[in-house]
Design an enzyme around this catalytic site. Structure first.
Site, PDB file in Angstrom:
ATOM      1  N   GLY A  83     -69.055 -39.821  20.160  1.00 30.06           N
ATOM      2  CA  GLY A  83     -68.028 -39.126  20.924  1.00 30.06           C
ATOM      3  C   GLY A  83     -67.650 -37.737  20.455  1.00 30.06           C
TER       4      GLY A  83
ATOM      5  N   TRP B 275     -69.121 -34.779  20.755  1.00 36.87           N
ATOM      6  CA  TRP B 275     -69.242 -33.742  21.782  1.00 36.87           C
ATOM      7  C   TRP B 275     -68.193 -33.914  22.873  1.00 36.87           C
ATOM      8  CZ3 TRP B 275     -74.707 -31.624  23.286  1.00 36.87           C
ATOM      9  CH2 TRP B 275     -75.284 -31.028  22.161  1.00 36.87           C
TER      10      TRP B 275
ATOM     11  N   ASP C 216     -76.633 -47.708  30.309  1.00 36.00           N
ATOM     12  CA  ASP C 216     -77.844 -46.955  29.998  1.00 36.00           C
ATOM     13  C   ASP C 216     -78.008 -45.819  31.001  1.00 36.00           C
ATOM     14  OD1 ASP C 216     -80.433 -46.063  29.444  1.00 36.00           O
ATOM     15  OD2 ASP C 216     -81.161 -48.081  28.997  1.00 36.00           O
TER      16      ASP C 216
ATOM     17  N   LYS D 263     -80.655 -31.420  23.255  1.00 34.07           N
ATOM     18  CA  LYS D 263     -81.323 -31.442  21.958  1.00 34.07           C
ATOM     19  C   LYS D 263     -82.796 -31.762  22.148  1.00 34.07           C
ATOM     20  CE  LYS D 263     -80.292 -34.803  19.009  1.00 34.07           C
ATOM     21  NZ  LYS D 263     -79.447 -35.432  17.974  1.00 34.07           N
TER      22      LYS D 263
END
Length: 239
Positions: A88, A90, A127, A191
């Site tokens: 959490g 970010w 998901d 990323k």
């Protein structure tokens, strides 16, 4: 399964670094050398100590803070989606910068891992690759996002090229999602791991965004192959 939460008591605490260090010392003879090196580096990491002092759930929060200080992608009033949001960090940064409110969160985080509630953040415990995830994200947010963030990374195997390819696959999924939902002029941050297989990914980003930057914030460890791709000013969908 999904879970939507809109409030929390705050950040995560935990045992102090000194106490953890003492436990590590006692168990030093029972853990692998590589694990011991990782623990020692973690305990001596100034970003880890700072994250505890500032109430952030992970040191990764400072990567987003540093990227935002340079590129100003997060602003008051924006709508944000965070992919692979657990634990959490970010979400915390985004909620603070866009001034998200508990009663009407403008930040939505999704992860199949459990996340404790956070102020100003709606959490989907599911998901991202579930077929219902894209619609659930937009429905929960209430509109198209201004920014899509992704700090997703596949569990590392220790084999650099394998880790690179698996993370690129996650990046590609995040890119296609962002292209399908972003507002025109929106931004995307993801990323990735350096490794040479990101050619198609970069081509897609350059085709759909006005500017694409490779970014390695100071909080990203120098020895890490971790790198961030920042795509600015989404051109809009072309049907």
């Amino acid at each position: 399964m999904k879970k939507t939460t809109r409030r929390t008591a705050g950040g995560r605490g935990g045992a102090g670094s000194h106490e953890l260090y003492q436990r590590v010392k006692k168990k030093a003879g029972t853990i692998k050398a590589s694990s011991r090196r990782w623990l020692e580096r973690h305990l001596n990491d100034p970003y880890v100590h700072q994250s505890k002092a500032d109430g952030y759930r992970s040191r990764a929060a400072y990567k987003l803070i540093e990227i935002n200080e340079r590129y100003k992608i997060l602003k008051k009033g924006q709508k944000i989606i965070d992919l692979g949001a657990a634990p959490g960090g970010w979400c915390q940064v985004a909620a603070r910068l866009v001034e998200s409110k508990d009663y009407n969160p403008s930040v939505v985080g999704i992860d199949y891992l459990h996340m404790e509630p956070l102020p100003g953040v709606a959490i989907l415990e599911m998901d991202f690759f579930h077929e219902d995830a894209p619609q659930e994200l937009i429905s929960t947010l209430g509109s198209k996002p201004d920014v899509v963030l992704s700090d997703m990374a596949a569990p590392t195997t220790g084999h650099r090229q394998t880790d690179h390819l698996r993370t690129i696959a996650l990046c590609e999924a995040a890119v296609h999602f962002s292209i399908s939902v972003l507002k025109p002029g929106g931004h995307f941050l993801t990323k990735t791991f350096q490794g040479g297989a990101e050619g198609n990914l970069l081509a897609t980003l350059k085709q759909n965004f006005k500017k694409v930057h490779h970014v390695k914030p100071p909080a990203s460890r120098a020895e890490s192959v971790e790198l961030y791709l920042l795509a600015l000013q989404f051109k809009g969908k072309t049907d």
